[in-house]
Scaffold this active site. Sequence first.
Site, mmCIF file in Angstrom:
data_model
loop_
_atom_site.group_PDB
_atom_site.id
_atom_site.type_symbol
_atom_site.label_atom_id
_atom_site.label_comp_id
_atom_site.label_asym_id
_atom_site.label_seq_id
_atom_site.Cartn_x
_atom_site.Cartn_y
_atom_site.Cartn_z
ATOM 1 N N TYR A 103 0.886 -1.161 0.000
ATOM 2 C CA TYR A 103 0.000 0.000 0.000
ATOM 3 C C TYR A 103 0.923 1.210 0.000
ATOM 4 O O TYR A 103 1.901 1.244 0.762
ATOM 5 C CB TYR A 103 -0.876 0.064 1.248
ATOM 6 C CG TYR A 103 -1.758 -1.127 1.518
ATOM 7 C CD1 TYR A 103 -2.323 -1.867 0.474
ATOM 8 C CD2 TYR A 103 -2.044 -1.508 2.830
ATOM 9 C CE1 TYR A 103 -3.139 -2.958 0.742
ATOM 10 C CE2 TYR A 103 -2.858 -2.593 3.103
ATOM 11 C CZ TYR A 103 -3.398 -3.322 2.053
ATOM 12 O OH TYR A 103 -4.206 -4.395 2.333
ATOM 13 N N CYS A 106 1.491 2.720 3.448
ATOM 14 C CA CYS A 106 1.790 1.787 4.538
ATOM 15 C C CYS A 106 3.183 2.060 5.102
ATOM 16 O O CYS A 106 4.178 2.011 4.363
ATOM 17 C CB CYS A 106 1.697 0.356 4.016
ATOM 18 S SG CYS A 106 2.433 -0.881 5.093
ATOM 19 N N PHE A 108 5.067 0.211 7.024
ATOM 20 C CA PHE A 108 5.926 -0.971 6.944
ATOM 21 C C PHE A 108 6.454 -1.169 5.520
ATOM 22 O O PHE A 108 7.605 -1.549 5.321
ATOM 23 C CB PHE A 108 5.164 -2.209 7.408
ATOM 24 C CG PHE A 108 4.741 -2.146 8.847
ATOM 25 C CD1 PHE A 108 5.673 -2.280 9.866
ATOM 26 C CD2 PHE A 108 3.417 -1.933 9.190
ATOM 27 C CE1 PHE A 108 5.298 -2.221 11.200
ATOM 28 C CE2 PHE A 108 3.030 -1.868 10.514
ATOM 29 C CZ PHE A 108 3.965 -2.010 11.526
ATOM 30 N N CYS A 109 5.599 -0.899 4.534
ATOM 31 C CA CYS A 109 6.034 -0.998 3.134
ATOM 32 C C CYS A 109 7.104 0.044 2.836
ATOM 33 O O CYS A 109 8.091 -0.232 2.142
ATOM 34 C CB CYS A 109 4.850 -0.811 2.191
ATOM 35 S SG CYS A 109 3.518 -2.014 2.423
#
Length: 327
Positions: A103, A106, A108-109
Amino acid sequence: MRRASFTSSILSRTLSTVHDGGTVNLHPRLLRVALFSSNRTDNSNSRRHWFSPLLNSFSKSSGQAVSLGLVGVVASVATAASVYAKELPPAEIIPKDVVLYQYEACPFCNKVKAFLDYYDIPYKVVEVNPISKKEIKWSDYKKVPILMVDGQQLVDSSAIIDQLSEKILPGKAIISVADEDETKWRRWVDNHLVHVLSPNIYRNTSEALESFDYITSNGNFSFTEKITVKYAGAAAMYFVSKNLKKKYNITDERAALYEATETWVDALNGRNFLGGSKPNLADLAVFGVLRPIRYLRSGRDMVEHTRIGEWYSRMEKVVGESSRIKA
């Protein structure tokens, strides 16, 4: 191009300073080469006129010795450039086929992307529809990020970075006190910092819509999907963020964000990066999770009301342009 213009700027300012001090005068032809070689893509006549007075001033006393001053100039440029140099692993150990399922907003991404960008690992991106998740139906793992590396599926952002580090940073296998500090702050990112982000990004309906407008403008969505994702997603995340506030005992979203960023700045203890002269994995983790909010309202407020701005700007320079492969 950014580094070229940066180097040219440093060079011209340094030469001007040295010239005013009477230390060095360069032959105009040599100076033209130095100034224009790093700006060779810009053919504007206005730039040439801008440099003309500087060139003429050097030509008046071109017979003076140049070696000492030139060494100083080169050293200044080299130092400035090295501060913002990426760490590039040997080409033979760089993965050949890397695909990130993500995403756009996001944290974490974006932590994974910060690692890939800093080490200049080329990668493709597949934007996942956060509602249907049709892009990752093939995987048993139903969260993002998912990173495919030469056919191998890696999941969980910190685990992804650990496994990639083993591939391209063999020296990281040696544990030191600095590594322990790095590990401590990477855990802090996962266990604390990320949890104050969603309540800030989706603090109210307008900020939630701002975030999803950013997400849909970067994803490969149809018009109908964009509308659905933007409004349904913003509404869903608004309520999710309220639950996260309760879960993590957050009463004031912005105050929690400011406190977290100030905690990080204190950890730097006056250093450019937690890693010292170069970022370590903790620097990349903090930068990664903050990157998607930086130019949203929450991120603008964060930079305005805390001391994070200087460190963040240094990280932007050292991580540099994305190594993402455009479709």
